[in-house]
Structure formats: C-alpha cells, structure tokens
Design a protein around this motif. Structure first.
Motif, PDB file in Angstrom:
ATOM      1  N   UNK A 158      17.572   3.303  -9.617  1.00 23.72           N
ATOM      2  CA  UNK A 158      16.960   4.464  -9.054  1.00 23.72           C
ATOM      3  C   UNK A 158      15.428   4.362  -8.611  1.00 23.72           C
ATOM      4  N   UNK A 159      14.740   5.563  -8.558  1.00 19.12           N
ATOM      5  CA  UNK A 159      13.362   5.647  -8.323  1.00 19.12           C
ATOM      6  C   UNK A 159      12.564   4.952  -9.410  1.00 19.12           C
ATOM      7  N   UNK A 160      13.000   4.893 -10.505  1.00 19.50           N
ATOM      8  CA  UNK A 160      12.043   3.906 -11.274  1.00 19.50           C
ATOM      9  C   UNK A 160      11.942   2.761 -11.001  1.00 19.50           C
ATOM     10  N   UNK A 161      12.981   2.008 -10.441  1.00 20.53           N
ATOM     11  CA  UNK A 161      12.886   0.691 -10.082  1.00 20.53           C
ATOM     12  C   UNK A 161      11.501   0.328  -9.213  1.00 20.53           C
ATOM     13  N   UNK A 162      11.136   1.128  -8.244  1.00 20.80           N
ATOM     14  CA  UNK A 162      10.182   0.977  -7.278  1.00 20.80           C
ATOM     15  C   UNK A 162       8.689   1.094  -8.379  1.00 20.80           C
ATOM     16  N   UNK A 163       8.698   2.215  -9.042  1.00 19.32           N
ATOM     17  CA  UNK A 163       7.684   2.276  -9.913  1.00 19.32           C
ATOM     18  C   UNK A 163       7.370   1.046 -10.907  1.00 19.32           C
ATOM     19  N   UNK A 164       8.415   0.649 -11.615  1.00 20.60           N
ATOM     20  CA  UNK A 164       8.239  -0.414 -12.468  1.00 20.60           C
ATOM     21  C   UNK A 164       7.916  -1.833 -11.824  1.00 20.60           C
ATOM     22  N   UNK A 165       8.410  -1.916 -10.720  1.00 18.47           N
ATOM     23  CA  UNK A 165       8.209  -3.226  -9.916  1.00 18.47           C
ATOM     24  C   UNK A 165       6.703  -3.217  -9.419  1.00 18.47           C
ATOM     25  N   UNK A 166       6.164  -2.200  -9.015  1.00 19.30           N
ATOM     26  CA  UNK A 166       4.835  -2.221  -8.445  1.00 19.30           C
ATOM     27  C   UNK A 166       3.849  -2.103  -9.935  1.00 19.30           C
ATOM     28  N   UNK A 167       4.168  -1.684 -10.963  1.00 18.85           N
ATOM     29  CA  UNK A 167       3.392  -1.882 -12.399  1.00 18.85           C
ATOM     30  C   UNK A 167       3.533  -3.267 -12.444  1.00 18.85           C
ATOM     31  N   UNK A 168       4.588  -4.068 -12.729  1.00 22.99           N
ATOM     32  CA  UNK A 168       4.806  -5.277 -12.832  1.00 22.99           C
ATOM     33  C   UNK A 168       3.844  -6.112 -11.925  1.00 22.99           C
ATOM     34  N   UNK A 169       4.052  -5.825 -10.627  1.00 23.72           N
ATOM     35  CA  UNK A 169       3.324  -6.637  -9.714  1.00 23.72           C
ATOM     36  C   UNK A 169       1.835  -6.463  -9.751  1.00 23.72           C
ATOM     37  N   UNK A 170       1.064  -5.480 -10.193  1.00 19.78           N
ATOM     38  CA  UNK A 170      -0.154  -5.295 -10.196  1.00 19.78           C
ATOM     39  C   UNK A 170      -0.726  -5.916 -11.402  1.00 19.78           C
ATOM     40  N   UNK A 171      -0.070  -5.584 -12.537  1.00 21.79           N
ATOM     41  CA  UNK A 171      -0.489  -6.173 -13.871  1.00 21.79           C
ATOM     42  C   UNK A 171      -0.570  -7.691 -13.719  1.00 21.79           C
ATOM     43  N   UNK A 172       0.458  -8.395 -13.208  1.00 21.33           N
ATOM     44  CA  UNK A 172       0.584  -9.773 -13.011  1.00 21.33           C
ATOM     45  C   UNK A 172      -0.543 -10.362 -12.227  1.00 21.33           C
ATOM     46  N   UNK A 173      -0.771  -9.662 -11.063  1.00 24.68           N
ATOM     47  CA  UNK A 173      -1.817 -10.330  -9.997  1.00 24.68           C
ATOM     48  C   UNK A 173      -3.181 -10.012 -10.575  1.00 24.68           C
ATOM     49  N   UNK A 174      -3.440  -8.903 -11.444  1.00 20.27           N
ATOM     50  CA  UNK A 174      -4.773  -8.847 -12.214  1.00 20.27           C
ATOM     51  C   UNK A 174      -4.988  -9.755 -13.132  1.00 20.27           C
ATOM     52  N   UNK A 175      -4.032  -9.999 -14.077  1.00 20.24           N
ATOM     53  CA  UNK A 175      -3.882 -11.064 -15.085  1.00 20.24           C
ATOM     54  C   UNK A 175      -3.790 -12.285 -14.582  1.00 20.24           C
ATOM     55  N   UNK A 176      -3.540 -12.568 -13.612  1.00 17.66           N
ATOM     56  CA  UNK A 176      -3.613 -13.951 -12.833  1.00 17.66           C
ATOM     57  C   UNK A 176      -4.869 -14.467 -12.261  1.00 17.66           C
ATOM     58  N   UNK A 177      -5.567 -13.532 -12.088  1.00 16.25           N
ATOM     59  CA  UNK A 177      -6.948 -13.869 -11.476  1.00 16.25           C
ATOM     60  C   UNK A 177      -6.978 -13.726  -9.831  1.00 16.25           C
ATOM     61  N   UNK A 178      -6.097 -12.953  -9.454  1.00 17.13           N
ATOM     62  CA  UNK A 178      -6.102 -12.926  -7.938  1.00 17.13           C
ATOM     63  C   UNK A 178      -6.903 -11.710  -7.338  1.00 17.13           C
ATOM     64  N   UNK A 179      -7.216 -10.854  -8.429  1.00 18.47           N
ATOM     65  CA  UNK A 179      -8.386  -9.819  -7.919  1.00 18.47           C
ATOM     66  C   UNK A 179      -9.535 -10.002  -8.459  1.00 18.47           C
ATOM     67  N   UNK A 180      -9.689 -10.425  -9.674  1.00 18.38           N
ATOM     68  CA  UNK A 180     -10.992 -10.991 -10.758  1.00 18.38           C
ATOM     69  C   UNK A 180     -10.791 -12.391 -11.043  1.00 18.38           C
ATOM     70  N   UNK A 181     -11.775 -13.066 -10.990  1.00 21.94           N
ATOM     71  CA  UNK A 181     -11.585 -14.779 -11.672  1.00 21.94           C
ATOM     72  C   UNK A 181     -11.465 -14.506 -12.968  1.00 21.94           C
ATOM     73  N   UNK A 182     -10.402 -15.243 -13.453  1.00 22.51           N
ATOM     74  CA  UNK A 182     -10.221 -15.455 -14.813  1.00 22.51           C
ATOM     75  C   UNK A 182     -11.274 -15.495 -15.529  1.00 22.51           C
ATOM     76  N   UNK A 183     -12.325 -16.523 -14.990  1.00 21.54           N
ATOM     77  CA  UNK A 183     -13.643 -16.929 -15.593  1.00 21.54           C
ATOM     78  C   UNK A 183     -14.340 -15.652 -16.077  1.00 21.54           C
TER      79      UNK A 183
END
Length: 241
Positions: A158-183
């Motif tokens: 259902x609709x929760x799938x898109x919300x969860x996917x986008x949340x996971x996507x954003x968290x992994x991207x930020x945590x991985x240093x794609x928006x802010x350098x890990x350093x």
C-alpha cells in the motif's frame, strides 16, 4: 531466467517518463549545489564539483533502484503477477537476480546524465579512462540498493511502501556521506556511517577521482550488504508467493 531478465530490461527502458525523472532529479540537485548555491569553498571548486558529481550520480542511482523496483513490484502484486510467476519454472533466486540486474541497468541513464553535467556544465576534468570507470563503479555500488528495493517491495504494501522506501533512501544517503561528508559528522555517527552501504558504494567512486583503486575493505563491505539484502529479498519473495 534469461527470458525474464530480458523482459525486465525491456520494461525499464519502455518507460520514458520514469527515465526522464530519473535523469532530471539528480542532475537538478547537482547543478543546484554546484552552480546555484555554489557551496564549494574558495580554491576547492574543482574538487567539490567532482566529488558532488559522484555523490549525486550515486544518489540518483540509489533512488532509481529503490523506487523503480519497489513501484514495479507494487504493480505486479496488484495485478496478480505473482500468481502467474508461481506456476512458471522460474526459481525464486532467478527472479531476485533478474530484478537486481535489471534495476541496476535501469539507472544507467541517470548516472551518465550527472557525469555529463559535471563535464559539460561544471568544468570537471578527469583522465579519459576515469569516466567509464566511474560509471562501472557506481553501477556496482547500486547492487545492494536494487536488492533492498526488492525486499522492501515485498515487505510493505500500500501507500506505506512509498513512504518507508523514501525514508530509508534518505537516511542511507545522508548516513553514507552523499549530502554531507562523513568527515564532518560527529565521531559517533561517523563510526556507524563508515559501515553503511551508501558509504561503501561512494568510496569506490570517490577513490577513483583520486586515482586510487577500490580497497578490499570497501568491496567486501559492499558485497556483504548486497548478499544480506539479496537474502532478505529472496525470503520476502518466497513468503509472498
């Protein structure tokens, strides 16, 4: 599995609207950072443009792998496609492998578009052999996210799938240093970030910018995440049959 893989590949590239969106979003973000906001510090514009180019190419590819695969699975489940697959000789691992490979190949236009924007619009200059190497390394880095997209597609309805996917996507991207350098992250967060799948994927391409080959640690970490997400996808797919 070969026939099903060809079907998945054809379906990916027969969706021009989806392909255009996969291209516009990461290219737009890249140009926003490098041309509009001009976030680079004085004297570091070239390094920032190249590093951001790789980060946004991976960010867009991650989103494509997660979103496109998850959306396709949602459509398949709604149309009863699983019931038809269940009576075919296609094994579960063949299905997951085909989804993984097709999803990874489907983000190729997005990667090429961001790299082209870096070269043509932001003045990124790299040795000729580095450009195709970046494409290959980013595609390899997308593999765990393609597997995660399959797992999420069968884990959430259902609709929760898109919300969860986008949340996971954003968290992994930020945590991985794609928006802010890990350093630049706090020490505790950095310790976790350096073991994240997005950081492992980014490390391959960031190293190539400096002429460094992929390290065994980065490859092993990326392989471990890919196998883990693929096993999770296989488990969820079998439960959904």
């Amino acid at each position: 599995m070969g026939s099903y893989l060809r079907l998945e590949m054809a379906r990916n590239f027969r969706n021009p609207v989806g392909t255009i969106m996969l291209v516009i979003f990461p290219v737009g973000l890249y140009l926003l950072f490098t041309r509009v906001l001009n976030l680079a510090q004085q004297g570091q514009a070239g390094d920032f443009a190249a590093h951001s180019m790789v980060s946004m190419a991976l960010y867009g590819a991650m989103g494509g792998a997660l979103g496109v695969i998850g959306g396709a699975i949602a459509m398949e489940r709604g149309k009863g496609w699983l019931a038809q697959l269940a009576v075919t000789p296609l094994p579960a691992h063949g299905y997951v492998t085909a989804k993984l490979l097709a999803g990874t190949a489907g983000v190729l236009p997005s990667i090429v578009a961001v790299l082209a924007a870096g070269a043509l619009l932001s003045g990124v200059r790299l040795p000729p052999g580095t450009w195709p190497l970046l494409v290959v390394l980013i595609l390899v880095g997308v593999l765990p996210f393609a597997a995660l997209g399959v797992a999420l597609g069968y884990a959430i309805e259902g609709q929760a799938g898109g919300l969860v996917t986008m949340t996971v996507y954003f968290v992994l991207a930020v945590l991985g240093g794609l928006w802010l350098p890990v350093e630049a992250m706090p020490e505790g967060v950095r310790a976790v970030a350096e073991y994240s799948p997005a950081y492992a994927a980014g490390s391959l391409a960031w190293g190539a910018l400096e002429g460094r080959p992929p390290t065994g640690a980065s490859l092993a970490l990326l392989a471990a995440w890919t196998l883990f997400f693929a096993a999770l996808a296989l488990w969820r797919y079998r439960r959904a049959l």
